[in-house]
Design a protein around this motif. Structure first.
Motif, short mmCIF file in Angstrom:
data_model
loop_
_atom_site.label_atom_id
_atom_site.label_comp_id
_atom_site.label_asym_id
_atom_site.label_seq_id
_atom_site.Cartn_x
_atom_site.Cartn_y
_atom_site.Cartn_z
N LEU A 1 0.82 -1.21 0.00
CA LEU A 1 0.00 0.00 0.00
C LEU A 1 0.86 1.26 0.00
CD1 LEU A 1 -2.79 -1.07 2.55
CD2 LEU A 1 -2.98 -0.87 0.05
N CYS A 2 1.95 1.24 0.77
CA CYS A 2 2.85 2.40 0.81
C CYS A 2 3.53 2.62 -0.54
CB CYS A 2 3.91 2.22 1.90
SG CYS A 2 3.26 2.33 3.59
N LEU A 3 3.93 1.55 -1.19
CA LEU A 3 4.58 1.66 -2.50
C LEU A 3 3.61 2.20 -3.55
CD1 LEU A 3 6.75 -1.58 -2.70
CD2 LEU A 3 7.51 0.74 -2.29
N ILE A 4 2.37 1.72 -3.51
CA ILE A 4 1.36 2.23 -4.44
C ILE A 4 1.13 3.71 -4.21
CG2 ILE A 4 -1.08 2.11 -5.06
CD1 ILE A 4 -0.96 -0.89 -4.48
N PHE A 5 1.04 4.11 -2.94
CA PHE A 5 0.84 5.52 -2.60
C PHE A 5 1.99 6.40 -3.10
CE2 PHE A 5 1.95 8.91 0.44
CZ PHE A 5 0.89 9.78 0.22
N VAL A 6 3.23 5.99 -2.80
CA VAL A 6 4.39 6.78 -3.21
C VAL A 6 4.49 6.85 -4.73
CG1 VAL A 6 6.92 6.89 -3.18
CG2 VAL A 6 5.67 6.33 -1.09
N SER A 7 4.26 5.73 -5.41
CA SER A 7 4.34 5.70 -6.87
C SER A 7 3.30 6.62 -7.50
CB SER A 7 4.17 4.26 -7.38
OG SER A 7 5.18 3.42 -6.89
N LEU A 8 2.06 6.53 -7.03
CA LEU A 8 1.00 7.39 -7.56
C LEU A 8 1.29 8.86 -7.26
CD1 LEU A 8 -2.19 5.30 -6.68
CD2 LEU A 8 -1.15 5.63 -8.93
N ASP A 9 1.85 9.14 -6.10
CA ASP A 9 2.18 10.52 -5.74
C ASP A 9 3.27 11.07 -6.65
OD1 ASP A 9 1.70 12.74 -3.90
OD2 ASP A 9 3.76 12.40 -3.23
N ILE A 10 4.27 10.25 -6.99
CA ILE A 10 5.33 10.69 -7.90
C ILE A 10 4.78 10.91 -9.30
CG2 ILE A 10 7.47 9.95 -9.03
CD1 ILE A 10 8.23 8.55 -6.44
N ILE A 11 3.93 10.01 -9.76
CA ILE A 11 3.31 10.16 -11.08
C ILE A 11 2.46 11.43 -11.12
CG2 ILE A 11 1.68 9.14 -12.71
CD1 ILE A 11 2.62 6.38 -11.72
#
Length: 243
Positions: free
Chosen positions: A128-138
Motif C-alpha cells: 500500500l505504501c509503495l502504491i501511494f508513493v508511486s502514484l504521488d510521484i506520477i
C-alpha cells in the motif's frame, strides 16, 4: 488455547503495529523512523526479559554482526584524521548510531522467533505504501507538485519525501516485500490466478514508473536486476516476471 490468545494478543498487536509502521515512518521522516526503531528495540527487550527464554546466536547473526563491525571500523579508519586534528566527532557519533540498525535486526529476530509478527500483514502494508508513493510521484510528474504541495528538484522527483531525493531508493528497497506477498498468496482457481497476475503486473508497473519519474537510476537498475534474480530462484513464478 483461548487463554493463550488472551495473554499474548496485545503483544501480537503491538509488534505487528510497530513493524508495519516502518515503511510509513520512512515517509513521515527521520524523527518518526528513529522513534519507531527505538520502540521496536525496547519492546523486543521487554519480550526477551518477560519470556525468560534463551536466545541462540546462529551463523547468519554472526555474519550480520561482522558486517556492522566492518562498516564501523571502515568509517573510523577513513575519518580518523578529521577526528584527530580537527576534533570532529560527528563521524564517530554517526558510526556508533548506525548500530541501532543492528539492534533492530536482533529485535525483529526475537519477535519473529516468538511468532508475534505476521509478515503477510507487513507485506500488505509495504504494498500500500509503495502504491501511494508511486502514484504521488506520477501525480507530481504530471502536475509539477505532489498531493502535499512538494515540487520536484532539477529533473528529479521526490513525491511525499519533500526535499529528500530518496523516493527511488524507497521504492526499490520495499519492492522486495511486494514480491514475497504475491508468493505467499495461495490461489488455486484459474480466474483468481488471473487476478493475481494482473495485480502483480499493475503494481510492478507502478513501481517501475515511480522509479523512472523519480530520476534515481541506480535504484531502477537494482529493481530490474532483482526481478531477474527472483525469477531465476522462483521458477514457478517466472511467468509473472516475464509478462
Amino acid at each position: 488455547m483461548s487463554e493463550y490468545n488472551n495473554n499474548f494478543s496485545y503483544k501480537h498487536y503491538i509488534s505487528n503495529f510497530l513493524l508495519c509502521f516502518i515503511p510509513i515512518s520512512f515517509i513521515l521522516g527521520n524523527l518518526a523512523l528513529n522513534l519507531n526503531i527505538i520502540l521496536i528495540i525496547l519492546f523486543s527487550i521487554f519480550i526477551f526479559i518477560n519470556e525468560k527464554n534463551d536466545f541462540n546466536i546462529v551463523f547468519f547473526d554472526k555474519i550480520i554482526l561482522l558486517f556492522f563491525l566492518y562498516i564501523f571500523f571502515v568509517g573510523i579508519f577513513k575519518n580518523y584524521e578529521s577526528f584527530l586534528f580537527f576534533k570532529n566527532s560527528e563521524i564517530i557519533i554517526k558510526s556508533i548510531s548506525y548500530f541501532r540498525y543492528l539492534l533492530l535486526y536482533f529485535a525483529v529476530r526475537i519477535l519473529v522467533g516468538k511468532t508475534l509478527m505476521n509478515l503477510k500483514i507487513f507485506f500488505y502494508t509495504c504494498s500500500l505504501c509503495l502504491i501511494f508513493v508511486s502514484l504521488d510521484i506520477i501525480y507530481q510528474y504530471n502536475f509539477g507538485k505532489d498531493i502535499f504541495g512538494f515540487e520536484g528538484v532539477s529533473r528529479r522527483l521526490s513525491g511525499p519525501f519533500g526535499k529528500e531525493l530518496i523516493a527511488g531508493g524507497y521504492l526499490q528497497r520495499f519492492s522486495f516485500f511486494v514480491f514475497f506477498l504475491f508468493f505467499t498468496i495461495n490461489i488455486l482457481k484459474n480466474s483468481q490466478l488471473k487476478i493475481k497476475v494482473l495485480l502483480f503486473c499493475i503494481i510492478s508497473i507502478l513501481i517501475s514508473l515511480g522509479m523512472i519519474f523519480a530520476g534515481n537510476r541506480i535504484p531502477f537498475l537494482m529493481f530490474f536486476i532483482t526481478t531477474i534474480l527472483i525469477s531465476l530462484i522462483y521458477r514457478e513464478e517466472r511467468v509473472y516476471f516475464i509478462f
